[in-house]
Design a protein around this motif. Structure first.
Motif, PDB file in Angstrom:
ATOM      1  N   TYR A   1       0.829  -1.208   0.000  1.00  0.00           N
ATOM      2  CA  TYR A   1       0.000   0.000   0.000  1.00  0.00           C
ATOM      3  C   TYR A   1       0.864   1.259   0.000  1.00  0.00           C
ATOM      4  CZ  TYR A   1      -3.952   2.998   1.380  1.00  0.00           C
ATOM      5  OH  TYR A   1      -4.920   3.952   1.421  1.00  0.00           O
ATOM      6  N   VAL A   2       1.816   1.330   0.924  1.00  0.00           N
ATOM      7  CA  VAL A   2       2.662   2.524   1.040  1.00  0.00           C
ATOM      8  C   VAL A   2       3.485   2.723  -0.230  1.00  0.00           C
ATOM      9  CG1 VAL A   2       4.590   3.564   2.306  1.00  0.00           C
ATOM     10  CG2 VAL A   2       2.731   2.443   3.554  1.00  0.00           C
ATOM     11  N   ALA A   3       4.094   1.645  -0.731  1.00  0.00           N
ATOM     12  CA  ALA A   3       4.938   1.759  -1.921  1.00  0.00           C
ATOM     13  C   ALA A   3       4.136   2.216  -3.132  1.00  0.00           C
ATOM     14  CB  ALA A   3       5.608   0.411  -2.208  1.00  0.00           C
ATOM     15  N   GLU A   4       2.977   1.598  -3.358  1.00  0.00           N
ATOM     16  CA  GLU A   4       2.176   1.932  -4.539  1.00  0.00           C
ATOM     17  C   GLU A   4       1.577   3.329  -4.434  1.00  0.00           C
ATOM     18  OE1 GLU A   4       1.993   0.339  -7.244  1.00  0.00           O
ATOM     19  OE2 GLU A   4       2.615  -1.706  -6.810  1.00  0.00           O
ATOM     20  N   LEU A   5       1.067   3.680  -3.243  1.00  0.00           N
ATOM     21  CA  LEU A   5       0.476   5.011  -3.070  1.00  0.00           C
ATOM     22  C   LEU A   5       1.529   6.090  -3.277  1.00  0.00           C
ATOM     23  CD1 LEU A   5      -1.771   6.957  -2.284  1.00  0.00           C
ATOM     24  CD2 LEU A   5      -1.220   6.518   0.124  1.00  0.00           C
ATOM     25  N   ALA A   6       2.698   5.934  -2.647  1.00  0.00           N
ATOM     26  CA  ALA A   6       3.757   6.938  -2.784  1.00  0.00           C
ATOM     27  C   ALA A   6       4.155   7.097  -4.243  1.00  0.00           C
ATOM     28  CB  ALA A   6       4.967   6.534  -1.948  1.00  0.00           C
ATOM     29  N   ARG A   7       4.302   5.964  -4.937  1.00  0.00           N
ATOM     30  CA  ARG A   7       4.704   6.024  -6.349  1.00  0.00           C
ATOM     31  C   ARG A   7       3.660   6.777  -7.189  1.00  0.00           C
ATOM     32  NH1 ARG A   7       5.341   1.036  -6.986  1.00  0.00           N
ATOM     33  NH2 ARG A   7       7.577   0.966  -6.560  1.00  0.00           N
ATOM     34  N   ARG A   8       2.381   6.477  -6.953  1.00  0.00           N
ATOM     35  CA  ARG A   8       1.324   7.120  -7.763  1.00  0.00           C
ATOM     36  C   ARG A   8       1.185   8.605  -7.435  1.00  0.00           C
ATOM     37  NH1 ARG A   8       1.913   2.397  -8.887  1.00  0.00           N
ATOM     38  NH2 ARG A   8       0.567   1.217 -10.292  1.00  0.00           N
ATOM     39  N   LEU A   9       1.412   8.970  -6.172  1.00  0.00           N
ATOM     40  CA  LEU A   9       1.408  10.396  -5.829  1.00  0.00           C
ATOM     41  C   LEU A   9       2.582  11.098  -6.497  1.00  0.00           C
ATOM     42  CD1 LEU A   9       0.514  10.193  -2.024  1.00  0.00           C
ATOM     43  CD2 LEU A   9      -0.971  11.037  -3.855  1.00  0.00           C
ATOM     44  N   GLY A  10       3.737  10.430  -6.529  1.00  0.00           N
ATOM     45  CA  GLY A  10       4.895  11.002  -7.205  1.00  0.00           C
ATOM     46  C   GLY A  10       4.648  11.203  -8.685  1.00  0.00           C
ATOM     47  N   GLU A  11       3.899  10.288  -9.300  1.00  0.00           N
ATOM     48  CA  GLU A  11       3.583  10.427 -10.724  1.00  0.00           C
ATOM     49  C   GLU A  11       2.689  11.633 -10.985  1.00  0.00           C
ATOM     50  OE1 GLU A  11       1.911   6.638 -11.628  1.00  0.00           O
ATOM     51  OE2 GLU A  11       3.851   5.614 -11.695  1.00  0.00           O
ATOM     52  N   ARG A  12       2.050  12.140  -9.936  1.00  0.00           N
ATOM     53  CA  ARG A  12       1.230  13.354 -10.061  1.00  0.00           C
ATOM     54  C   ARG A  12       2.034  14.612  -9.725  1.00  0.00           C
ATOM     55  NH1 ARG A  12      -2.318   9.433  -9.706  1.00  0.00           N
ATOM     56  NH2 ARG A  12      -4.520   9.772 -10.187  1.00  0.00           N
ATOM     57  N   GLY A  13       3.322  14.454  -9.502  1.00  0.00           N
ATOM     58  CA  GLY A  13       4.173  15.606  -9.246  1.00  0.00           C
ATOM     59  C   GLY A  13       4.288  15.999  -7.793  1.00  0.00           C
ATOM     60  N   LEU A  14       3.734  15.185  -6.872  1.00  0.00           N
ATOM     61  CA  LEU A  14       3.883  15.477  -5.449  1.00  0.00           C
ATOM     62  C   LEU A  14       5.222  14.938  -4.963  1.00  0.00           C
ATOM     63  CD1 LEU A  14       0.680  15.700  -5.686  1.00  0.00           C
ATOM     64  CD2 LEU A  14       0.684  15.045  -3.276  1.00  0.00           C
ATOM     65  N   GLY A  15       5.879  15.698  -4.126  1.00  0.00           N
ATOM     66  CA  GLY A  15       7.067  15.187  -3.469  1.00  0.00           C
ATOM     67  C   GLY A  15       6.658  14.348  -2.269  1.00  0.00           C
ATOM     68  N   VAL A  16       7.125  13.114  -2.219  1.00  0.00           N
ATOM     69  CA  VAL A  16       6.772  12.205  -1.119  1.00  0.00           C
ATOM     70  C   VAL A  16       8.055  11.643  -0.524  1.00  0.00           C
ATOM     71  CG1 VAL A  16       5.513  10.143  -0.410  1.00  0.00           C
ATOM     72  CG2 VAL A  16       4.617  11.564  -2.282  1.00  0.00           C
ATOM     73  N   ASP A  17       8.249  11.875   0.775  1.00  0.00           N
ATOM     74  CA  ASP A  17       9.336  11.237   1.516  1.00  0.00           C
ATOM     75  C   ASP A  17       8.715  10.211   2.446  1.00  0.00           C
ATOM     76  OD1 ASP A  17      11.361  12.733   0.352  1.00  0.00           O
ATOM     77  OD2 ASP A  17      11.244  14.314   1.873  1.00  0.00           O
ATOM     78  N   VAL A  18       9.092   8.946   2.278  1.00  0.00           N
ATOM     79  CA  VAL A  18       8.611   7.880   3.156  1.00  0.00           C
ATOM     80  C   VAL A  18       9.692   7.629   4.206  1.00  0.00           C
ATOM     81  CG1 VAL A  18       7.737   5.539   3.323  1.00  0.00           C
ATOM     82  CG2 VAL A  18       7.353   6.855   1.221  1.00  0.00           C
ATOM     83  N   PHE A  19       9.383   7.917   5.457  1.00  0.00           N
ATOM     84  CA  PHE A  19      10.336   7.756   6.557  1.00  0.00           C
ATOM     85  C   PHE A  19      10.118   6.396   7.219  1.00  0.00           C
ATOM     86  CE2 PHE A  19       9.779  12.292   5.953  1.00  0.00           C
ATOM     87  CZ  PHE A  19      11.081  12.776   6.019  1.00  0.00           C
ATOM     88  N   THR A  20      11.195   5.612   7.304  1.00  0.00           N
ATOM     89  CA  THR A  20      11.117   4.289   7.904  1.00  0.00           C
ATOM     90  C   THR A  20      12.325   4.060   8.799  1.00  0.00           C
ATOM     91  OG1 THR A  20      10.713   1.945   7.383  1.00  0.00           O
ATOM     92  CG2 THR A  20      12.336   3.093   6.022  1.00  0.00           C
ATOM     93  N   ARG A  21      12.190   3.168   9.774  1.00  0.00           N
ATOM     94  CA  ARG A  21      13.299   2.937  10.703  1.00  0.00           C
ATOM     95  C   ARG A  21      14.422   2.155  10.028  1.00  0.00           C
ATOM     96  NH1 ARG A  21      15.781  -0.113  14.642  1.00  0.00           N
ATOM     97  NH2 ARG A  21      14.860  -2.023  13.817  1.00  0.00           N
TER      98      ARG A  21
END
Length: 415
Positions: free
Chosen positions: A31-51
Motif C-alpha cells: 500500500y505505502v509503496a504503490e500510493l507513494a509512487r502514484r502520488l509522485g507520478e502526479r508531481g507530489l514530493g513524497v518522503d517515506v520515513f522508515t526505521r
C-alpha cells in the motif's frame, strides 16, 4: 485550499522497500509503496520515513523523480521485534524532526507511525492523516481461540491517534464503521479510500504455460495461500479443509495440491512450525507444499498456476491478496469478514465463508474445483471486478483526503 505539494509519509515499523511476506512486511508495504509512487507520478514530493534496520541500505533511496525512502536511525540498526518498537518512538520522532519542515502534510501508517505523527503534528503545526490498516480492538474482537490478544498500549495509542488526527482514511465503509464504533471517530473525520491493485503485474494469464514453467502437473487441482504465516491469516484452516477433501474423495489425493507461500511473522512466529506437523497428523503431508516468500513477478506465476486462492483470515482491513488473485482471473474463497466482503463479490468472483469451519471451507473450495465451467465464469468475473480497483484511483482519493486534512487543521487553529 490547494493540494499539498510535499508529503511526509511515515512507515516506521516496515519499509516499502521490503519484500511482502517476509517478517512484518505485507499488504501495508504494498500500500505505502504503490500510493507513494502514484502520488509522485502526479508531481507530489513524497518522503517515506522508515526505521533503519539494515546497514546496507543507503540513507536515501530514490524510487522515482519525486519519491524517496528515507532511513531514520532509532535504536539498533537491526531487525527487532515489533513489541520493542514503542520504546523507540520518541527517538524516531526526534531524528525525523529536522527533515519535516518543508512538508505540508503528515501521513502515518499503522499505530506506531501514528504516535510519531502526533508528536510531529504538535511540534511543527502540520495537518495529520492516518491510515490504521488494522485495529487492535477489531483484531481482539475477531481473534481465534487461543490466539494472542493485541496489547493495551496499542489500544490506548490508537485511541490517542483517533482523537488527534485531522483525517482518518478507511479502506471500506465497514472499516469506517469500526472506527466510529470502537474509537469514537467522527463522520467528518473519516475519508473512505479503497486500495488498488497493480494491474501491470497482476493480470489474466495462461495457466498451462505457468504450470509448465513452475513444474506443476497440468491435471493438478491447486489451492493457493499467499501471506504471512501467522494465526491471524489462518492457513491451518486450508490444511484442515484439504484433508477433508481427500477424506471425502480419496481418489482426489493424486491431483490435489495445497501450496502455502509465505514466511513466519509476528510475536507468534513459532506457530508456523505447527503447520507441517498438522498436515502430517491429518495424513496429507504429500498434498501440502510450503514455499518461502516470492518476488511479486514470481508470485504472479503462482497465482496463475492455481485453481482457487484461499484467504481464510480472521480479519482483513481489505485483503490485497484477494484482489491480486482476482486480477489474475482466479476465483477466491475468503472469510466473510471486514474488507474481504468488499474485495470479493460473493457468487460472482468467488465465495465468502461465514466462519472457519473446515467442513464449510472444504465445501466451498470443492464446489469450485468440481465445476470447471463455473470456475472459469468466476475467474472472468474476478478479473473484471479487480480491474475496477486501481492505485491511480487510490492516489486521487488520498489527495482529496490531504486537502480535507488541511481544511480541518486550519479550522482547528482558527475556529
Amino acid at each position: 485550499m490547494p493540494y499539498p505539494r510535499r508529503i511526509a509519509m511515515i512507515s516506521l515499523h516496515t519499509s516499502p522497500l521490503a519484500t511482502p511476506g517476509v517478517g512484518d512486511a505485507g499488504g501495508l508495504n504494498v500500500y505505502v509503496a504503490e500510493l507513494a509512487r502514484r502520488l509522485g507520478e502526479r508531481g507530489l514530493g513524497v518522503d517515506v520515513f522508515t526505521r533503519r534496520s539494515d546497514p546496507g541500505v543507503p540513507d536515501v533511496v530514490h524510487v522515482n523523480e519525486y519519491v524517496r525512502v528515507v532511513q531514520v536511525t532509532a535504536g539498533p540498526v537491526a531487525e527487532i521485534a515489533k513489541e520493542q518498537l514503542p520504546g523507540l518512538l520518541d527517538d524516531f520522532a526526534t531524528a525525523m524532526e529536522p527533515q519535516v519542515a518543508d512538508h505540508q502534510v503528515l501521513h502515518s501508517h499503522y499505530w506506531l507511525s501514528g504516535l510519531v505523527a502526533r508528536t510531529l503534528r504538535t511540534r511543527h503545526q502540520l495537518p495529520m492523516v492516518h491510515t490504521m490498516h488494522t485495529m487492535a480492538r477489531v483484531k481482539n474482537e475477531l481473534r481465534g481461540d487461543g490466539h494472542a490478544t493485541e496489547p493495551d498500549v496499542r489500544e490506548r495509542g490508537e485511541a490517542q491517534i483517533v482523537a488527534d488526527a485531522d483525517i482518518l482514511t478507511a479502506n471500506t465503509t465497514d472499516e469506517a464503521d469500526e472506527l466510529r464504533r470502537h474509537y469514537g471517530a467522527r463522520d467528518d473525520q473519516i475519508a473512505v479510500v479503497p486500495p488498488g491493485v497493480d494491474l501491470h503485474t497482476f493480470h489474466p494469464c495462461d495457466q498451462p504455460r505457468s504450470r509448465a514453467q513452475l513444474g506443476v502437473a497440468q491435471d493438478a487441482e491447486v489451492i493457493l495461500f499467499v501471506g504471512r504465516i501467522q494465526p491471524l491469516k489462518a492457513p491451518d484452516v486450508l490444511i484442515r479443509a484439504a484433508a477433508r477433501l481427500v477424506r471425502e474423495r480419496p481418489e482426489r489425493r493424486r491431483r490435489l495440491r495445497l501450496i502455502i507461500i509465505g514466511s513466519p511473522s509476528g510475536p507468534e512466529a513459532g506457530w508456523a512450525a505447527t503447520l507441517p506437523r498438522l498436515a502430517e497428523e491429518l495424513g496429507i503431508a504429500d498434498v501440502v507444499e510450503f514455499r518461502p516468500h516470492s518476488p511479486r513477478a514470481e508470485l504472479f506465476r503462482w497465482y496463475c498456476v492455481s485453481d482457487v486462492v484461499g484467504v481464510p483470515s480472521h480479519n482483513e482491513s481489505f485483503g490485497l491478496v484477494a484482489l491480486e488473485a482476482q486480477a489474475c482471473g482466479r476465483p477466491v474463497v475468503a472469510t466473510d469478514v471486514g474488507g474481504l466482503r468488499h474485495a470479493v463479490d460473493d457468487g460472482a468472483t468467488g465465495l465468502l465463508v461465514p466462519g472457519h469451519d473446515p467442513a464449510e471451507w472444504a465445501l466451498a473450495i470443492g464446489s469450485i474445483l468440481d465445476d470447471p465451467e463455473g470456475s472459469q465464469w468466476l475467474g472472468a468475473g474476478a478479473a473484471v471486478h479487480a480491474a475496477t480497483f486501481s492505485w491511480s484511483n487510490t492516489a486521487a482519493s488520498t489527495l482529496r483526503a490531504y486537502a480535507a486534512a488541511q481544511r480541518a487543521y486550519a479550522r482547528s487553529r482558527h475556529p
